[in-house]
Design a protein around this motif. Structure first.
Motif, PDB file in Angstrom:
ATOM      1  N   ALA A  11       0.825  -1.207   0.000  1.00  0.00           N
ATOM      2  CA  ALA A  11       0.000   0.000   0.000  1.00  0.00           C
ATOM      3  C   ALA A  11       0.859   1.256   0.000  1.00  0.00           C
ATOM      4  O   ALA A  11       0.558   2.235  -0.682  1.00  0.00           O
ATOM      5  CB  ALA A  11      -0.930  -0.002   1.222  1.00  0.00           C
ATOM      6  N   LEU A  12       1.970   1.216   0.748  1.00  0.00           N
ATOM      7  CA  LEU A  12       2.850   2.379   0.841  1.00  0.00           C
ATOM      8  C   LEU A  12       3.487   2.722  -0.499  1.00  0.00           C
ATOM      9  O   LEU A  12       3.692   3.898  -0.807  1.00  0.00           O
ATOM     10  CB  LEU A  12       3.941   2.130   1.884  1.00  0.00           C
ATOM     11  N   ARG A  13       3.792   1.708  -1.295  1.00  0.00           N
ATOM     12  CA  ARG A  13       4.443   2.006  -2.575  1.00  0.00           C
ATOM     13  C   ARG A  13       3.525   2.791  -3.497  1.00  0.00           C
ATOM     14  O   ARG A  13       3.982   3.636  -4.262  1.00  0.00           O
ATOM     15  CB  ARG A  13       4.933   0.731  -3.252  1.00  0.00           C
ATOM     16  N   PHE A  14       2.210   2.518  -3.431  1.00  0.00           N
ATOM     17  CA  PHE A  14       1.271   3.291  -4.241  1.00  0.00           C
ATOM     18  C   PHE A  14       1.135   4.706  -3.699  1.00  0.00           C
ATOM     19  O   PHE A  14       1.109   5.677  -4.457  1.00  0.00           O
ATOM     20  CB  PHE A  14      -0.096   2.601  -4.265  1.00  0.00           C
ATOM     21  N   ILE A  15       1.075   4.825  -2.362  1.00  0.00           N
ATOM     22  CA  ILE A  15       0.952   6.141  -1.730  1.00  0.00           C
ATOM     23  C   ILE A  15       2.159   7.011  -2.049  1.00  0.00           C
ATOM     24  O   ILE A  15       2.048   8.220  -2.251  1.00  0.00           O
ATOM     25  CB  ILE A  15       0.779   5.979  -0.203  1.00  0.00           C
ATOM     26  N   ILE A  16       3.333   6.379  -2.115  1.00  0.00           N
ATOM     27  CA  ILE A  16       4.558   7.118  -2.425  1.00  0.00           C
ATOM     28  C   ILE A  16       4.695   7.362  -3.923  1.00  0.00           C
ATOM     29  O   ILE A  16       5.153   8.426  -4.354  1.00  0.00           O
ATOM     30  CB  ILE A  16       5.792   6.356  -1.897  1.00  0.00           C
ATOM     31  N   ALA A  17       4.287   6.380  -4.739  1.00  0.00           N
ATOM     32  CA  ALA A  17       4.504   6.452  -6.195  1.00  0.00           C
ATOM     33  C   ALA A  17       3.783   7.627  -6.838  1.00  0.00           C
ATOM     34  O   ALA A  17       4.343   8.291  -7.720  1.00  0.00           O
ATOM     35  CB  ALA A  17       4.063   5.142  -6.853  1.00  0.00           C
ATOM     36  N   VAL A  18       2.555   7.902  -6.409  1.00  0.00           N
ATOM     37  CA  VAL A  18       1.764   8.957  -7.049  1.00  0.00           C
ATOM     38  C   VAL A  18       2.380  10.345  -6.834  1.00  0.00           C
ATOM     39  O   VAL A  18       2.669  11.043  -7.812  1.00  0.00           O
ATOM     40  CB  VAL A  18       0.300   8.921  -6.557  1.00  0.00           C
ATOM     41  N   PRO A  19       2.621  10.783  -5.584  1.00  0.00           N
ATOM     42  CA  PRO A  19       3.237  12.111  -5.420  1.00  0.00           C
ATOM     43  C   PRO A  19       4.655  12.188  -5.970  1.00  0.00           C
ATOM     44  O   PRO A  19       5.074  13.238  -6.468  1.00  0.00           O
ATOM     45  CB  PRO A  19       3.219  12.332  -3.898  1.00  0.00           C
ATOM     46  N   LEU A  20       5.406  11.076  -5.887  1.00  0.00           N
ATOM     47  CA  LEU A  20       6.765  11.064  -6.428  1.00  0.00           C
ATOM     48  C   LEU A  20       6.749  11.265  -7.940  1.00  0.00           C
ATOM     49  O   LEU A  20       7.547  12.054  -8.481  1.00  0.00           O
ATOM     50  CB  LEU A  20       7.458   9.742  -6.083  1.00  0.00           C
ATOM     51  N   SER A  21       5.843  10.592  -8.622  1.00  0.00           N
ATOM     52  CA  SER A  21       5.735  10.723 -10.080  1.00  0.00           C
ATOM     53  C   SER A  21       5.343  12.140 -10.484  1.00  0.00           C
ATOM     54  O   SER A  21       5.895  12.700 -11.433  1.00  0.00           O
ATOM     55  CB  SER A  21       4.702   9.721 -10.620  1.00  0.00           C
ATOM     56  N   LEU A  52       8.719   2.732 -13.196  1.00  0.00           N
ATOM     57  CA  LEU A  52      10.019   2.355 -12.637  1.00  0.00           C
ATOM     58  C   LEU A  52       9.934   2.118 -11.133  1.00  0.00           C
ATOM     59  O   LEU A  52      10.500   1.147 -10.614  1.00  0.00           O
ATOM     60  CB  LEU A  52      11.053   3.444 -12.926  1.00  0.00           C
ATOM     61  N   PHE A  53       9.224   2.999 -10.430  1.00  0.00           N
ATOM     62  CA  PHE A  53       9.073   2.846  -8.988  1.00  0.00           C
ATOM     63  C   PHE A  53       8.347   1.552  -8.665  1.00  0.00           C
ATOM     64  O   PHE A  53       8.725   0.836  -7.729  1.00  0.00           O
ATOM     65  CB  PHE A  53       8.318   4.041  -8.404  1.00  0.00           C
ATOM     66  N   TYR A  54       7.305   1.250  -9.448  1.00  0.00           N
ATOM     67  CA  TYR A  54       6.539   0.026  -9.216  1.00  0.00           C
ATOM     68  C   TYR A  54       7.376  -1.209  -9.494  1.00  0.00           C
ATOM     69  O   TYR A  54       7.294  -2.214  -8.770  1.00  0.00           O
ATOM     70  CB  TYR A  54       5.274   0.024 -10.081  1.00  0.00           C
ATOM     71  N   VAL A  55       8.197  -1.184 -10.551  1.00  0.00           N
ATOM     72  CA  VAL A  55       9.049  -2.328 -10.888  1.00  0.00           C
ATOM     73  C   VAL A  55      10.078  -2.571  -9.784  1.00  0.00           C
ATOM     74  O   VAL A  55      10.277  -3.709  -9.343  1.00  0.00           O
ATOM     75  CB  VAL A  55       9.758  -2.097 -12.241  1.00  0.00           C
ATOM     76  N   ILE A  56      10.735  -1.488  -9.327  1.00  0.00           N
ATOM     77  CA  ILE A  56      11.761  -1.617  -8.288  1.00  0.00           C
ATOM     78  C   ILE A  56      11.157  -2.133  -6.982  1.00  0.00           C
ATOM     79  O   ILE A  56      11.686  -3.057  -6.352  1.00  0.00           O
ATOM     80  CB  ILE A  56      12.458  -0.261  -8.056  1.00  0.00           C
ATOM     81  N   THR A  57      10.038  -1.534  -6.561  1.00  0.00           N
ATOM     82  CA  THR A  57       9.403  -1.972  -5.309  1.00  0.00           C
ATOM     83  C   THR A  57       8.818  -3.373  -5.438  1.00  0.00           C
ATOM     84  O   THR A  57       8.760  -4.107  -4.454  1.00  0.00           O
ATOM     85  CB  THR A  57       8.291  -0.986  -4.891  1.00  0.00           C
TER      86      THR A  57
END
Length: 226
Positions: free
Chosen positions: A31-41, A138-143
């Motif tokens: 869940a955290l990776r999605f929460i982080i991925a959106v603002p980071l992108s 990229l963030f999703y692949v790495i995580t």
């Protein structure tokens, strides 16, 4: 309870089941990776599109435009093509007067004028969209690689508090499915309000007990309206 309610109940059950299988830690990281991925992108797209355009892309566009305008016989045709391209992406161009005044410039300043005043905002927005998508992927692949290793370790080694981890994973899945239901219900209510035609799907949405109950408790619909 209709087909929509049944689908939502199955969705909640599956989310809880997945949470139990994954455990609390894996579910939380997922869940955290999605929460982080959106603002980071969005951060990368908004802050680096101009830098990439100025340092990398602009010179290639300027070279291309200059090459096309070197032949004075093509300048009329080329400027018309640029006008057509700019009109297609007019929502990116803040000042439409730059497009209209194209015919008032000479060939010497045309390349820089077209590059900086017409193509620049369009290309920058395209770069921003590409950066957002690329960063997200990229963030999703790495995580996902990290999560795969974590899942492998969890399967190979019997970690302490295994049952507790699974229990809280199910609880976390229930909470997460509740959050999903709130958003889904708000979207469905918004869709119902704007739909002018009646069909079986809209009728099912209108008669959904779960959607009606959630929307009475949580008024999230107004976020979509505003």
């Amino acid at each position: 309870m209709n087909l929509v309610d049944l689908t939502l109940v199955v969705f909640v059950a599956l989310t809880v089941f997945v949470g139990i299988k994954r455990g609390f830690l894996i579910s939380l990281l997922s869940a955290l990776r999605f929460i982080i991925a959106v603002p980071l992108s969005l951060f990368v797209g908004n802050n680096y599109n101009v830098i990439i355009y100025n340092k990398v892309v602009r010179r290639y566009i300027l070279e291309y435009v200059s090459k096309k305008l070197n032949d004075s016989g093509e300048i009329t045709k080329f400027t018309e093509n640029v006008k057509s391209f700019a009109n297609t992406f007019s929502f990116f161009v803040k000042d439409n007067s730059t497009v209209k005044s194209l015919s008032n410039i000479n060939s010497n300043e045309a390349a820089v004028y077209i590059t900086d005043n017409i193509l620049c905002p369009i290309v920058q927005e395209i770069i921003k969209i590409l950066l957002v998508l690329l960063t997200f992927v990229l963030f999703y692949v790495i995580t996902n690689i990290i999560l795969s290793f974590a899942k492998k370790i969890r399967k190979e080694k019997e970690l302490p508090f295994h049952k507790t981890n699974s229990f809280f994973g199910g609880v976390f899945g229930l909470v997460k499915s509740g959050a999903y239901l709130i958003v889904i219900s708000a979207v469905c209510e918004f869709v119902i309000d704007i739909m002018t035609t009646q069909n079986q799907f809209v009728t099912q949405l209108r008669s959904s007990v779960i959607i009606e109950y959630i929307n009475k408790k949580v008024h999230l619909k107004y976020i979509f309206i505003s």
